[in-house]
Design an enzyme around this catalytic site. Structure first.
Site, PDB file in Angstrom:
ATOM      1  N   GLU A 167     -11.141 -10.801  -5.434  1.00  0.00           N
ATOM      2  CA  GLU A 167      -9.702 -10.671  -5.187  1.00  0.00           C
ATOM      3  C   GLU A 167      -9.109 -11.897  -4.506  1.00  0.00           C
ATOM      4  O   GLU A 167      -7.954 -11.896  -4.095  1.00  0.00           O
ATOM      5  CB  GLU A 167      -9.396  -9.395  -4.398  1.00  0.00           C
ATOM      6  CG  GLU A 167     -10.212  -9.185  -3.159  1.00  0.00           C
ATOM      7  CD  GLU A 167      -9.933  -7.829  -2.483  1.00  0.00           C
ATOM      8  OE1 GLU A 167      -8.972  -7.147  -2.857  1.00  0.00           O
ATOM      9  OE2 GLU A 167     -10.703  -7.480  -1.574  1.00  0.00           O
ATOM     10  N   HIS A 187       0.823  -1.209   0.000  1.00  0.00           N
ATOM     11  CA  HIS A 187       0.000   0.000   0.000  1.00  0.00           C
ATOM     12  C   HIS A 187       0.857   1.260   0.000  1.00  0.00           C
ATOM     13  O   HIS A 187       0.426   2.310  -0.442  1.00  0.00           O
ATOM     14  CB  HIS A 187      -1.033  -0.060   1.127  1.00  0.00           C
ATOM     15  CG  HIS A 187      -2.111  -1.032   0.759  1.00  0.00           C
ATOM     16  ND1 HIS A 187      -2.024  -2.370   1.069  1.00  0.00           N
ATOM     17  CD2 HIS A 187      -3.211  -0.873  -0.007  1.00  0.00           C
ATOM     18  CE1 HIS A 187      -3.060  -2.985   0.544  1.00  0.00           C
ATOM     19  NE2 HIS A 187      -3.806  -2.113  -0.109  1.00  0.00           N
ATOM     20  N   ASN A 246      -4.531  -6.993  -7.389  1.00  0.00           N
ATOM     21  CA  ASN A 246      -3.394  -6.971  -6.456  1.00  0.00           C
ATOM     22  C   ASN A 246      -3.456  -8.187  -5.533  1.00  0.00           C
ATOM     23  O   ASN A 246      -2.481  -8.906  -5.351  1.00  0.00           O
ATOM     24  CB  ASN A 246      -3.411  -5.704  -5.597  1.00  0.00           C
ATOM     25  CG  ASN A 246      -3.474  -4.452  -6.439  1.00  0.00           C
ATOM     26  OD1 ASN A 246      -3.165  -4.501  -7.619  1.00  0.00           O
ATOM     27  ND2 ASN A 246      -3.873  -3.348  -5.851  1.00  0.00           N
ATOM     28  N   ASP A 247      -4.622  -8.402  -4.954  1.00  0.00           N
ATOM     29  CA  ASP A 247      -4.762  -9.566  -4.077  1.00  0.00           C
ATOM     30  C   ASP A 247      -5.001 -10.841  -4.875  1.00  0.00           C
ATOM     31  O   ASP A 247      -4.545 -11.908  -4.472  1.00  0.00           O
ATOM     32  CB  ASP A 247      -5.902  -9.340  -3.076  1.00  0.00           C
ATOM     33  CG  ASP A 247      -5.434  -8.494  -1.921  1.00  0.00           C
ATOM     34  OD1 ASP A 247      -4.359  -8.801  -1.376  1.00  0.00           O
ATOM     35  OD2 ASP A 247      -6.108  -7.497  -1.586  1.00  0.00           O
ATOM     36  N   ARG A 287     -10.550   3.521  -1.036  1.00  0.00           N
ATOM     37  CA  ARG A 287     -10.030   2.631   0.018  1.00  0.00           C
ATOM     38  C   ARG A 287     -10.212   3.332   1.371  1.00  0.00           C
ATOM     39  O   ARG A 287      -9.364   4.124   1.772  1.00  0.00           O
ATOM     40  CB  ARG A 287      -8.545   2.376  -0.190  1.00  0.00           C
ATOM     41  CG  ARG A 287      -8.188   1.504  -1.376  1.00  0.00           C
ATOM     42  CD  ARG A 287      -6.701   1.225  -1.358  1.00  0.00           C
ATOM     43  NE  ARG A 287      -6.320   0.236  -2.319  1.00  0.00           N
ATOM     44  CZ  ARG A 287      -5.885   0.529  -3.550  1.00  0.00           C
ATOM     45  NH1 ARG A 287      -5.781   1.756  -3.957  1.00  0.00           N
ATOM     46  NH2 ARG A 287      -5.543  -0.451  -4.368  1.00  0.00           N
ATOM     47  N   ARG A 301       2.399  -9.914  -1.367  1.00  0.00           N
ATOM     48  CA  ARG A 301       2.501  -8.715  -2.210  1.00  0.00           C
ATOM     49  C   ARG A 301       3.506  -7.688  -1.698  1.00  0.00           C
ATOM     50  O   ARG A 301       3.897  -6.799  -2.441  1.00  0.00           O
ATOM     51  CB  ARG A 301       1.117  -8.075  -2.411  1.00  0.00           C
ATOM     52  CG  ARG A 301       0.467  -7.614  -1.157  1.00  0.00           C
ATOM     53  CD  ARG A 301      -1.003  -7.287  -1.354  1.00  0.00           C
ATOM     54  NE  ARG A 301      -1.216  -5.906  -1.782  1.00  0.00           N
ATOM     55  CZ  ARG A 301      -2.410  -5.374  -1.974  1.00  0.00           C
ATOM     56  NH1 ARG A 301      -3.501  -6.117  -1.817  1.00  0.00           N
ATOM     57  NH2 ARG A 301      -2.538  -4.140  -2.337  1.00  0.00           N
ATOM     58  N   ARG A 322     -15.443   1.478  -0.845  1.00  0.00           N
ATOM     59  CA  ARG A 322     -15.199   0.108  -0.393  1.00  0.00           C
ATOM     60  C   ARG A 322     -15.227   0.094   1.119  1.00  0.00           C
ATOM     61  O   ARG A 322     -14.563   0.909   1.767  1.00  0.00           O
ATOM     62  CB  ARG A 322     -13.839  -0.390  -0.879  1.00  0.00           C
ATOM     63  CG  ARG A 322     -13.626  -1.856  -0.498  1.00  0.00           C
ATOM     64  CD  ARG A 322     -12.380  -2.421  -1.068  1.00  0.00           C
ATOM     65  NE  ARG A 322     -11.215  -1.837  -0.431  1.00  0.00           N
ATOM     66  CZ  ARG A 322      -9.973  -2.086  -0.829  1.00  0.00           C
ATOM     67  NH1 ARG A 322      -9.769  -2.873  -1.865  1.00  0.00           N
ATOM     68  NH2 ARG A 322      -8.958  -1.548  -0.204  1.00  0.00           N
ATOM     69  N   CYS A 381     -10.115  -3.002 -10.676  1.00  0.00           N
ATOM     70  CA  CYS A 381      -9.572  -1.856  -9.949  1.00  0.00           C
ATOM     71  C   CYS A 381      -8.213  -2.122  -9.335  1.00  0.00           C
ATOM     72  O   CYS A 381      -7.715  -1.314  -8.564  1.00  0.00           O
ATOM     73  CB  CYS A 381     -10.559  -1.383  -8.884  1.00  0.00           C
ATOM     74  SG  CYS A 381     -10.818  -2.598  -7.587  1.00  0.00           S
TER      75      CYS A 381
HETATM   76  C1  PEP Z   1      -6.740  -5.287  -5.065  1.00  0.00           C
HETATM   77  O1  PEP Z   1      -6.522  -6.183  -4.253  1.00  0.00           O
HETATM   78  O2  PEP Z   1      -6.478  -5.366  -6.284  1.00  0.00           O
HETATM   79  C2  PEP Z   1      -7.322  -4.018  -4.602  1.00  0.00           C
HETATM   80  C3  PEP Z   1      -7.701  -3.100  -5.449  1.00  0.00           C
HETATM   81  O3  PEP Z   1      -7.408  -3.838  -3.255  1.00  0.00           O
HETATM   82  P1  PEP Z   1      -6.187  -3.391  -2.317  1.00  0.00           P
HETATM   83  O4  PEP Z   1      -5.006  -3.083  -3.198  1.00  0.00           O
HETATM   84  O5  PEP Z   1      -6.632  -2.228  -1.537  1.00  0.00           O
HETATM   85  O6  PEP Z   1      -5.958  -4.594  -1.475  1.00  0.00           O
HETATM   86 MG    MG Z   2      -7.300  -6.036  -2.275  1.00  0.00          MG
END
Ligand code: PEP
Ligand code: MG
Length: 584
Positions: free
Chosen positions: A445, A199, A468-469, A306, A479, A342, A516
């Site tokens: 995700e 993040h 991302n997840d 977020r 990650r 979210r 996203c």
């Molecule tokens: C993701 O996991 O792709 C996402 C958009 O959520 P975050 O990056 O906040 O975990």
């Molecule tokens: Mg995520």
């Protein structure tokens, strides 16, 4: 002599500036015996550090951004009060004198004593206040280091011009550090650990700060005050570069600014592909500050807000009224454009603050623990319901969508819907004005969610793929761990099949599907995602115009077949070849 380092490029852009090295993790706390004379000098050194830590905290308090939650200053005040407490600051002095040991070891001893005392407390809330104690003791430790090592500093001591135009070189940075540093004009970041999906990296991208992570040993070789040149596109960091190399970097910086100016010409162009497919380009926002960049690129709205950042850098949980105030402000700024909120996704690298009662602090593997919706469903009164009520109350002021993170099954979606219905009923009974038809969607995700996307589509109004997840959980790579970053591959057919399955499930159920994750803003994958059938992408605002440029010159009809070929590309070479072809 020029030293060259390479790391993982996480936020593009070129930065040139003086290195500011942070040494938060290398304080030696082992006891060193002192003679009588040294003991007196050591007490003086500790008192100087206590004073420095206090001055730094006062400076932080005075520099708190106006839009920061009110509780941030209360949190800093508590720390200042501790440094004013004679018992608190007297104890390490006593230890130095009685045991004749150095200040670091004395502070460490005090930390352990307090930790034991807090552990024994029955009151859970009070017990969690040990975090504040540790924070204050650490800041004194860092101040002890600062007085000895010119140029070292701490993220908590941020204040004034000290940071402006400099490149921070650190072990790692928290999302909270990143926000604070951006406020003080830091030019770039180089960290020794971290991954592109942490993040902190996401924040650096959305704040437009060039950043490179995973530069092993950076602080061993880079000295404070050295001139650094950072290329956030290639992941290269140069220390003490020659004048001619620096001139090349400045030239590249100029070219990038020129490219940005060119892209700005697309601001008012509709995002329609060359064969007439309209695409919605939305922005991801983490903090209210991001709304400024969103306006600069004229995004169609917010595809992902977020909200967990509302919970960080403070020691209380935001209540319904605070959520409501923030959402109303964001809606006002959006002037009728849609806002996808979210619900809070705390856990893993967005650490659950210790003041949240549901933080039992025992998750063995936080990424697989009570993260996101699991935490909300386990503590509805504390976390979920106040936020949901605020979202519905704000819905009378503008178009809002609710997005649920980390779903793994239709059962979870139903559990959420039951609570959402409960909130609607209560608000109706209370005579509150709200939009009855706020759409509720779910993040895809986790592989399970992608596999049962059909079940989720039956329960929800829209789906949003969080790559991302999804990549983290599908490929079993943390990650934020730079050591496994080499396995991070959005093109892995396992990942792409899950994305494809989710899009397909949405299409069959006539439920809109967006994407996203950071993949949406990566220019290398835009045509692939278009070919797979996506027509809504949400990304950090700074990347939006680059994506638009590609989309308006692409023909979706031509990309479909090429995109499907990725699903059966077994090797990395084959996938790279397909990527070159689809982008040529
Ligand atoms: C993701 O996991 O792709 C996402 C958009 O959520 P975050 O990056 O906040 O975990
Ligand atoms: Mg995520």
């Amino acid at each position: 002599m020029t030293l060259s380092f390479s790391g993982i490029a996480v936020s593009s852009g070129i930065a040139i500036g003086e290195a500011l090295t942070l040494r938060r993790d290398t304080i030696d706390v082992s006891p060193r015996e002192l003679d009588k004379k040294e003991t007196t000098a050591e007490v003086r050194r500790l008192k100087r550090a206590l004073k420095t830590a206090r001055t730094q905290l006062l400076s932080v308090r005075d520099n708190i951004p106006k839009d920061a939650p009110a509780d941030v200053s209360a949190f800093i005040e508590t720390h200042i009060l501790m440094l004013d407490d004679t018992l608190f600051i007297g104890r390490p002095v006593e230890i130095i004198k009685s045991e004749r040991i150095n200040a670091e070891a004395a502070l460490q001893r005090q930390k352990e004593e307090l930790s034991r005392a807090f552990d024994a407390m029955e009151d859970r809330y009070l017990a969690t206040r040990i975090d504040d104690v540790n924070h204050v003791i650490d800041s004194v430790m860092q101040a002890l280091g600062t007085s000895e090592e010119q140029g070292s500093d701490s993220a908590t001591g941020i204040g004034g011009d000290h940071w402006s135009g400099r490149i921070v070189v650190s072990d790692d940075l928290t999302p909270a550090d990143t926000i604070a540093m951006q406020h003080h004009g830091v030019a770039g970041f180089v960290t020794e650990s971290g991954g592109p999906l942490s993040h902190t990296a996401i924040l650096a991208r959305s704040l437009g700060i060039p950043a490179i992570v995973g530069v092993h040993g950076a602080r061993r070789y880079i000295k404070a005050g050295e001139i650094l040149a950072v290329d956030g596109r290639s992941g290269i960091v140069l220390a003490e570069a020659t004048d001619s190399t620096l001139a090349d970097f400045r030239e590249a910086q100029k070219r990038q600014r020129q490219e940005t100016r060119e892209l700005k010409k697309l601001i008012d162009t509709d995002t329609v592909t060359a064969d007439g497919v309209a695409i919605s380009l939305m922005a991801n926002i983490d903090i209210e500050e991001d709304l400024k960049s969103l306006k600069r690129v004229n995004a169609d709205g917010v595809g992902l807000y977020r909200t967990e950042f509302l919970y960080l850098n403070r020691d209380t949980t935001p209540d319904e009224a605070e959520h409501l105030r923030v959402y109303q402000r964001v809606l006002r700024a959006l002037k009728g454009a849609p806002l996808t909120i979210r619900t809070v996704d705390l856990g893993a690298d967005k650490m659950v603050p210790s003041h949240i009662a549901s933080n039992k602090g025992s998750d063995r593997n936080p990424a697989l623990g009570r993260r996101g919706i699991r935490l909300c469903l386990s503590e509805p009164e504390e976390l979920f319901l106040p936020q949901l009520r605020a979202i519905f109350r704000a819905s009378s002021k503008g178009p809002i969508r609710i997005l649920l993170p980390m779903l793994t099954s239709a059962d979870e979606a139903r559990q959420c819907m039951t609570l959402i219905d409960q909130v609607r009923t209560q608000l109706r009974e209370d005579g509150v004005d709200f939009d009855e038809s706020v759409p509720v969607g779910g993040m895809i995700e986790v592989p399970a969610a992608a596999i049962v996307a059909e079940h989720l589509a039956a329960e929800l109004d829209f789906l949003s793929i969080g790559t991302n997840d999804l990549i983290q959980y599908t490929l079993a790579i943390d990650r934020v761990d730079d050591q496994v970053n080499y396995l991070y591959d959005p093109l892995n057919p396992a990942v792409l099949s899950l994305i494809h399955n989710s899009i397909d499930a949405g299409r069959k159920a006539s439920v809109p599907v967006s994407l996203c994750g950071e993949m949406a803003g990566d220019v290398r994958y835009v045509r692939l995602l278009l070919g797979l059938g996506l027509t809504e992408l949400s990304m950090p605002p700074n990347l939006l115009l680059q994506v638009k440029e590609i989309l308006i010159s692409s023909r979706r009809s031509k990309l479909k077949r090429q995109a499907m070929a990725f699903l059966s590309a077994a090797t990395r070479e084959e996938r790279e070849r397909l990527l070159d072809r689809i982008n040529s």
